[in-house]
Design a protein around this motif. Structure first.
Motif, mmCIF file in Angstrom:
data_model
loop_
_atom_site.group_PDB
_atom_site.id
_atom_site.type_symbol
_atom_site.label_atom_id
_atom_site.label_comp_id
_atom_site.label_asym_id
_atom_site.label_seq_id
_atom_site.Cartn_x
_atom_site.Cartn_y
_atom_site.Cartn_z
ATOM 1 N N ARG A 1 0.828 -1.212 0.000
ATOM 2 C CA ARG A 1 0.000 0.000 0.000
ATOM 3 C C ARG A 1 0.865 1.266 0.000
ATOM 4 N NH1 ARG A 1 -5.505 -1.133 2.925
ATOM 5 N NH2 ARG A 1 -5.582 -3.387 2.783
ATOM 6 N N MET A 2 1.935 1.256 0.789
ATOM 7 C CA MET A 2 2.831 2.424 0.824
ATOM 8 C C MET A 2 3.496 2.639 -0.531
ATOM 9 S SD MET A 2 4.665 2.176 4.549
ATOM 10 C CE MET A 2 5.524 3.743 4.370
ATOM 11 N N SER A 3 3.926 1.545 -1.145
ATOM 12 C CA SER A 3 4.596 1.685 -2.447
ATOM 13 C C SER A 3 3.613 2.180 -3.501
ATOM 14 C CB SER A 3 5.243 0.365 -2.875
ATOM 15 O OG SER A 3 4.277 -0.598 -3.238
ATOM 16 N N GLN A 4 2.349 1.795 -3.390
ATOM 17 C CA GLN A 4 1.361 2.261 -4.370
ATOM 18 C C GLN A 4 1.099 3.752 -4.198
ATOM 19 O OE1 GLN A 4 0.261 0.222 -6.927
ATOM 20 N NE2 GLN A 4 -0.285 2.234 -7.720
ATOM 21 N N ILE A 5 1.049 4.224 -2.961
ATOM 22 C CA ILE A 5 0.881 5.663 -2.710
ATOM 23 C C ILE A 5 2.069 6.427 -3.285
ATOM 24 C CG2 ILE A 5 0.931 7.413 -0.879
ATOM 25 C CD1 ILE A 5 -0.902 5.535 0.732
ATOM 26 N N ALA A 6 3.289 5.937 -3.019
ATOM 27 C CA ALA A 6 4.495 6.594 -3.530
ATOM 28 C C ALA A 6 4.525 6.559 -5.059
ATOM 29 C CB ALA A 6 5.742 5.936 -2.946
ATOM 30 N N TYR A 7 4.151 5.427 -5.644
ATOM 31 C CA TYR A 7 4.157 5.280 -7.102
ATOM 32 C C TYR A 7 3.154 6.240 -7.753
ATOM 33 C CZ TYR A 7 3.757 3.025 -11.683
ATOM 34 O OH TYR A 7 3.737 2.764 -13.024
ATOM 35 N N ASP A 8 1.953 6.304 -7.194
ATOM 36 C CA ASP A 8 0.935 7.214 -7.742
ATOM 37 C C ASP A 8 1.407 8.667 -7.672
ATOM 38 O OD1 ASP A 8 -0.662 4.998 -8.201
ATOM 39 O OD2 ASP A 8 -1.994 5.366 -6.488
ATOM 40 N N ALA A 9 2.006 9.046 -6.542
ATOM 41 C CA ALA A 9 2.510 10.420 -6.393
ATOM 42 C C ALA A 9 3.673 10.675 -7.355
ATOM 43 C CB ALA A 9 2.945 10.664 -4.949
ATOM 44 N N ALA A 10 4.535 9.680 -7.543
ATOM 45 C CA ALA A 10 5.661 9.820 -8.472
ATOM 46 C C ALA A 10 5.157 9.966 -9.909
ATOM 47 C CB ALA A 10 6.611 8.627 -8.348
ATOM 48 N N GLN A 11 4.092 9.242 -10.253
ATOM 49 C CA GLN A 11 3.506 9.389 -11.590
ATOM 50 C C GLN A 11 2.994 10.809 -11.808
ATOM 51 O OE1 GLN A 11 0.586 6.133 -11.900
ATOM 52 N NE2 GLN A 11 1.835 5.370 -13.581
ATOM 53 N N ARG A 12 2.348 11.364 -10.791
ATOM 54 C CA ARG A 12 1.869 12.747 -10.915
ATOM 55 C C ARG A 12 3.052 13.700 -11.115
ATOM 56 N NH1 ARG A 12 -1.536 10.792 -6.872
ATOM 57 N NH2 ARG A 12 -0.318 11.777 -5.204
ATOM 58 N N GLY A 13 4.122 13.472 -10.358
ATOM 59 C CA GLY A 13 5.313 14.310 -10.482
ATOM 60 C C GLY A 13 5.960 14.188 -11.846
ATOM 61 N N ALA A 14 6.146 12.968 -12.327
ATOM 62 C CA ALA A 14 6.755 12.759 -13.643
ATOM 63 C C ALA A 14 5.857 13.325 -14.738
ATOM 64 C CB ALA A 14 7.015 11.271 -13.877
ATOM 65 N N GLY A 15 4.555 13.234 -14.541
ATOM 66 C CA GLY A 15 3.611 13.764 -15.524
ATOM 67 C C GLY A 15 3.736 15.262 -15.715
ATOM 68 N N ARG A 16 4.200 15.960 -14.675
ATOM 69 C CA ARG A 16 4.393 17.415 -14.797
ATOM 70 C C ARG A 16 5.494 17.752 -15.797
ATOM 71 N NH1 ARG A 16 3.887 17.368 -8.868
ATOM 72 N NH2 ARG A 16 6.146 17.495 -8.652
ATOM 73 N N HIS A 17 6.330 16.774 -16.127
ATOM 74 C CA HIS A 17 7.468 17.013 -17.015
ATOM 75 C C HIS A 17 7.262 16.428 -18.408
ATOM 76 C CE1 HIS A 17 9.759 18.722 -13.752
ATOM 77 N NE2 HIS A 17 9.182 17.805 -13.003
ATOM 78 N N SER A 18 6.040 16.007 -18.704
ATOM 79 C CA SER A 18 5.725 15.479 -20.032
ATOM 80 C C SER A 18 5.279 16.629 -20.929
ATOM 81 C CB SER A 18 4.607 14.436 -19.950
ATOM 82 O OG SER A 18 5.046 13.322 -19.227
ATOM 83 N N LYS A 19 5.811 16.643 -22.123
ATOM 84 C CA LYS A 19 5.448 17.683 -23.091
ATOM 85 C C LYS A 19 4.728 17.022 -24.265
ATOM 86 C CE LYS A 19 9.574 20.351 -22.070
ATOM 87 N NZ LYS A 19 10.867 20.797 -22.562
ATOM 88 N N PRO A 20 3.761 17.719 -24.850
ATOM 89 C CA PRO A 20 3.128 17.173 -26.061
ATOM 90 C C PRO A 20 4.194 16.927 -27.128
ATOM 91 C CG PRO A 20 1.919 19.079 -25.250
ATOM 92 C CD PRO A 20 3.198 18.994 -24.458
ATOM 93 N N GLY A 21 4.164 15.763 -27.708
ATOM 94 C CA GLY A 21 5.153 15.416 -28.724
ATOM 95 C C GLY A 21 6.459 14.896 -28.142
ATOM 96 N N GLY A 22 6.569 14.860 -26.796
ATOM 97 C CA GLY A 22 7.775 14.335 -26.153
ATOM 98 C C GLY A 22 7.783 12.810 -26.172
ATOM 99 N N THR A 23 8.853 12.222 -25.680
ATOM 100 C CA THR A 23 8.966 10.760 -25.708
ATOM 101 C C THR A 23 8.185 10.089 -24.586
ATOM 102 O OG1 THR A 23 10.923 10.710 -24.272
ATOM 103 C CG2 THR A 23 11.297 10.944 -26.660
ATOM 104 N N GLY A 24 7.963 10.795 -23.475
ATOM 105 C CA GLY A 24 7.287 10.192 -22.339
ATOM 106 C C GLY A 24 8.175 9.241 -21.560
ATOM 107 N N ALA A 25 9.485 9.274 -21.826
ATOM 108 C CA ALA A 25 10.414 8.322 -21.207
ATOM 109 C C ALA A 25 10.450 8.458 -19.694
ATOM 110 C CB ALA A 25 11.820 8.503 -21.779
#
Length: 151
Positions: free
Chosen positions: A32-56
């Motif tokens: 459960r803790m890892s899922q909370i951290a993973y979900d929050a990390a996804q939100r953080g990484a999503g802030r750095h995605s640009k349209p047309g970017g690789t999404g890496a």
């Protein structure tokens, strides 16, 4: 490479409590803790995605099991070697071509060339640290919920 050390408030107490739990409850709590951290990390990484970017950066995130009932949330450095710089930032530095005579990038519909670029540095976005802190902050509620599920 230089080793980075982090201190997350409440982590030592959480680890001590976690080690005193029955194995099934420990596994459930860590998941459960890892899922909370993973979900929050996804939100953080999503802030750095640009349209047309690789999404890496976003695609490189993982939440996987570790030996002895552990869990690990992080970035695959093979997929997104820049993740550490996005999280921790960089000092001002020069960028030079490695295998060519010039750097090239597209902007405003044309290509630009330069032999060197002076990067101003980047403050960083510590979303991985924030994700871990959030998971630790939720520790008591997670243990309580896991105990209710096992009774």
């Amino acid at each position: 490479t230089r080793m980075q050390q982090l201190r997350i408030a409440g982590l030592t107490d959480a680890i001590g409590t976690l080690r005193g739990l029955p194995p099934a409850l420990e596994r459930s709590t860590l998941l459960r803790m890892s899922q909370i951290a993973y979900d929050a990390a996804q939100r953080g990484a999503g802030r750095h995605s640009k349209p047309g970017g690789t999404g890496a950066l976003f695609q490189s995130l993982y939440n996987r099991s570790r030996p002895n009932n552990g869990r690990e949330v992080g970035h695959d450095p093979q997929r997104a070697p820049h993740a550490v710089f996005v999280n921790l930032g960089t000092r001002p530095h020069e960028i030079r071509p490695r295998n060519k005579k010039a750097l090239r990038w597209a902007g405003s519909g044309v290509f630009h060339f330069a032999k060197v670029v002076k990067h101003p540095g980047y403050r960083g976005d510590a979303y991985m640290i924030e994700a871990a802190t959030l998971a630790v902050r939720e520790f008591r509620a997670i243990v309580d919920a896991a105990m209710k599920d096992t009774t």
